[in-house]
Design a protein around this motif. Structure first.
Motif, PDB file in Angstrom:
ATOM      1  N   GLU A  47      41.575 -60.526 -29.016  1.00 51.27           N
ATOM      2  CA  GLU A  47      40.151 -60.252 -29.211  1.00 51.27           C
ATOM      3  C   GLU A  47      39.927 -58.763 -29.370  1.00 51.27           C
ATOM      4  O   GLU A  47      40.584 -57.955 -28.701  1.00 51.27           O
ATOM      5  CB  GLU A  47      39.368 -60.777 -28.001  1.00 51.27           C
ATOM      6  N   ASN A  48      39.005 -58.401 -30.270  1.00 51.31           N
ATOM      7  CA  ASN A  48      38.664 -56.990 -30.430  1.00 51.31           C
ATOM      8  C   ASN A  48      37.281 -56.845 -31.055  1.00 51.31           C
ATOM      9  O   ASN A  48      36.677 -57.842 -31.473  1.00 51.31           O
ATOM     10  CB  ASN A  48      39.722 -56.255 -31.255  1.00 51.31           C
ATOM     11  N   VAL A  49      36.808 -55.621 -31.149  1.00 52.96           N
ATOM     12  CA  VAL A  49      35.472 -55.351 -31.679  1.00 52.96           C
ATOM     13  C   VAL A  49      35.419 -55.571 -33.186  1.00 52.96           C
ATOM     14  O   VAL A  49      36.442 -55.544 -33.878  1.00 52.96           O
ATOM     15  CB  VAL A  49      35.027 -53.908 -31.359  1.00 52.96           C
ATOM     16  N   ALA A  50      34.205 -55.766 -33.683  1.00 46.11           N
ATOM     17  CA  ALA A  50      34.015 -55.981 -35.123  1.00 46.11           C
ATOM     18  C   ALA A  50      34.485 -54.791 -35.945  1.00 46.11           C
ATOM     19  O   ALA A  50      34.887 -54.933 -37.104  1.00 46.11           O
ATOM     20  CB  ALA A  50      32.542 -56.276 -35.414  1.00 46.11           C
ATOM     21  N   GLY A  51      34.463 -53.598 -35.343  1.00 42.93           N
ATOM     22  CA  GLY A  51      34.862 -52.397 -36.065  1.00 42.93           C
ATOM     23  C   GLY A  51      36.285 -52.411 -36.564  1.00 42.93           C
ATOM     24  O   GLY A  51      36.642 -51.651 -37.481  1.00 42.93           O
ATOM     25  N   ILE A  52      37.116 -53.291 -36.000  1.00 39.91           N
ATOM     26  CA  ILE A  52      38.504 -53.369 -36.449  1.00 39.91           C
ATOM     27  C   ILE A  52      38.593 -53.854 -37.896  1.00 39.91           C
ATOM     28  O   ILE A  52      39.589 -53.643 -38.589  1.00 39.91           O
ATOM     29  CB  ILE A  52      39.325 -54.287 -35.506  1.00 39.91           C
ATOM     30  N   LEU A  53      37.495 -54.487 -38.376  1.00 43.01           N
ATOM     31  CA  LEU A  53      37.447 -54.962 -39.763  1.00 43.01           C
ATOM     32  C   LEU A  53      36.859 -53.924 -40.721  1.00 43.01           C
ATOM     33  O   LEU A  53      36.788 -54.173 -41.930  1.00 43.01           O
ATOM     34  CB  LEU A  53      36.620 -56.248 -39.860  1.00 43.01           C
ATOM     35  N   HIS A  54      36.446 -52.779 -40.209  1.00 47.46           N
ATOM     36  CA  HIS A  54      35.870 -51.731 -41.063  1.00 47.46           C
ATOM     37  C   HIS A  54      36.884 -51.302 -42.115  1.00 47.46           C
ATOM     38  O   HIS A  54      38.093 -51.290 -41.875  1.00 47.46           O
ATOM     39  CB  HIS A  54      35.455 -50.535 -40.203  1.00 47.46           C
ATOM     40  N   ARG A  55      36.395 -50.931 -43.269  1.00 50.39           N
ATOM     41  CA  ARG A  55      37.291 -50.595 -44.376  1.00 50.39           C
ATOM     42  C   ARG A  55      38.246 -49.445 -44.043  1.00 50.39           C
ATOM     43  O   ARG A  55      39.352 -49.385 -44.567  1.00 50.39           O
ATOM     44  CB  ARG A  55      36.493 -50.261 -45.636  1.00 50.39           C
ATOM     45  N   ARG A  56      37.824 -48.549 -43.159  1.00 55.79           N
ATOM     46  CA  ARG A  56      38.705 -47.441 -42.794  1.00 55.79           C
ATOM     47  C   ARG A  56      39.926 -47.928 -42.008  1.00 55.79           C
ATOM     48  O   ARG A  56      40.940 -47.239 -41.913  1.00 55.79           O
ATOM     49  CB  ARG A  56      37.939 -46.379 -41.998  1.00 55.79           C
ATOM     50  N   HIS A  57      39.825 -49.138 -41.410  1.00 53.78           N
ATOM     51  CA  HIS A  57      40.930 -49.702 -40.637  1.00 53.78           C
ATOM     52  C   HIS A  57      41.666 -50.814 -41.397  1.00 53.78           C
ATOM     53  O   HIS A  57      42.494 -51.510 -40.812  1.00 53.78           O
ATOM     54  CB  HIS A  57      40.417 -50.259 -39.308  1.00 53.78           C
ATOM     55  N   LYS A  58      41.352 -50.988 -42.680  1.00 49.33           N
ATOM     56  CA  LYS A  58      41.902 -52.113 -43.432  1.00 49.33           C
ATOM     57  C   LYS A  58      43.424 -52.110 -43.412  1.00 49.33           C
ATOM     58  O   LYS A  58      44.069 -53.148 -43.182  1.00 49.33           O
ATOM     59  CB  LYS A  58      41.389 -52.083 -44.878  1.00 49.33           C
ATOM     60  N   LYS A  59      44.019 -50.951 -43.650  1.00 52.79           N
ATOM     61  CA  LYS A  59      45.481 -50.870 -43.679  1.00 52.79           C
ATOM     62  C   LYS A  59      46.070 -51.229 -42.320  1.00 52.79           C
ATOM     63  O   LYS A  59      47.045 -51.980 -42.225  1.00 52.79           O
ATOM     64  CB  LYS A  59      45.914 -49.461 -44.093  1.00 52.79           C
TER      65      LYS A  59
END
Length: 342
Positions: free
Chosen positions: A110-122
């Motif tokens: 489980e993690n925050v929605a921010g992990i899906l942000h485009r800056r974290h895509k890689k």
């Protein structure tokens, strides 16, 4: 069905899995602020208090499943957003390494929605690829807890994996039509809240355990938008901070006076106060017999705000359990049979 919990916190995810019939045999968290709360509420679970990075994998017992959410600050839109480049963000890799070496039948991450942000895509793709290389079929979903009987808008990412040799096809539970509101969760608590002792310390004279609220000034960031939801609405996301707790629904909505600036309505028939520790716990669907132990109130808010809502955890745990049971019903293999001997 014995499972292991990593980054356990106060145990919201763990309690949900216990309610679904799993047994937490070993847990880990090196945050001393959660230790007394966890051991009080999970007396039958061994809590390892060491930093996970120094624990030999051989010290972690074999298990059916591994659950947990590595620290989220590095991925949060409100944090530094360094993701996997941050020391805390790299704890995700420790989590993956343990899964790859312990080889449980399933895991939940489980993690925050921010992990899906485009800056974290890689980095996110690296996480998925690493889990697949570890031998797991991967399923992930961005979930708003409000869709799963939790009276709160709270978006989190869940990754669930099953070992490839099990050949399991998994679907996340469908959202519930029925929704929960603040009235459902906390209306009966409205008249018996108490103030904390000086400097926001625990007041032992609370009528309901942990039903005390944080007192202090409000930051300009806090006042940049409305912080009040009505009784017939879900709560805002419960934060890991007393200072940023939402305002109790007894007060009027805040008034917008300019861009990014709201004020408290001077005509509100009831005062503006933050939600209490117990009210936040109710909104996170913790039962009232789950007692949070702390000296400073902010530690209580932190534990609760970092937790996975218990009801959502239970719903996901039941879906995992039923998925495994359907598989055992079809296969009846000696490999899978030990899953259900407990």
């Amino acid at each position: 069905m014995e499972i292991v919990s990593l980054f356990s916190g106060c145990g919201g995810l763990d309690l949900g899995f216990e309610l679904a019939g799993f047994s937490i045999v070993w847990a880990n968290d090196n945050d001393k602020d959660v230790w007394e709360t966890y051991t009080r509420n999970f007396p039958g679970t061994y809590l390892d208090k060491r930093d996970l990075r120094v624990i030999p994998v051989s010290d972690i017992p074999d298990c059916v499943g591994i659950i947990g959410g590595p620290p989220c600050q590095s991925w949060s839109e409100a944090g530094n957003r360094k993701g996997i480049e941050d020391e805390r963000g790299r704890l995700v890799l420790n989590y993956i390494d343990i899964i790859s070496r312990k080889r449980p039948y399933f895991f939940l991450f489980e993690n925050v929605a921010g992990i899906l942000h485009r800056r974290h895509k890689k980095a996110f793709n690296l996480i998925l690829t690493s889990l697949e290389k570890a031998g797991y079929d991967i399923y992930y979903k961005l979930i708003d807890t409000y869709d799963y009987l939790v009276p709160q808008n709270r978006k989190r990412v869940f990754i669930i994996g099953f070992r490839k040799d099990l050949q399991i096809s998994y679907s996340f539970p469908k959202p519930f039509d029925r929704k929960k509101t603040l009235r459902d969760a906390i209306y009966d608590l409205k008249d018996n809240v108490v103030e904390p002792l000086e400097k926001n310390r625990h007041n032992p004279k609370v009528i309901v355990p942990n039903h005390e609220y944080y007192i202090g000034s409000f930051s300009s960031i806090y006042m940049s938008r409305n912080r009040v939801r009505s009784w017939n609405e879900p709560s805002f996301t419960i934060q890991a901070s007393g200072r940023h707790a939402p305002i109790h629904p007894q007060a009027n909505k805040m008034i917008k006076v300019s861009k990014d600036k709201y004020i408290f309505d001077p005509e509100s028939p009831y005062p503006y106060r933050r939600l209490s520790v117990r009210e936040c716990a109710r909104i996170q669907t913790f039962p009232d017999d789950f007692i949070f132990v702390y000296e400073k109130l902010d530690a209580g808010y932190k534990m609760i705000g970092n937790a996975v809502p218990v009801k959502l955890a239970e719903i996901l745990a039941v879906s995992i359990k039923e998925t495994l049971r359907r598989k055992i019903g079809k296969e009846r293999t000696k490999i899978l049979l030990p899953l259900f001997l407990a």
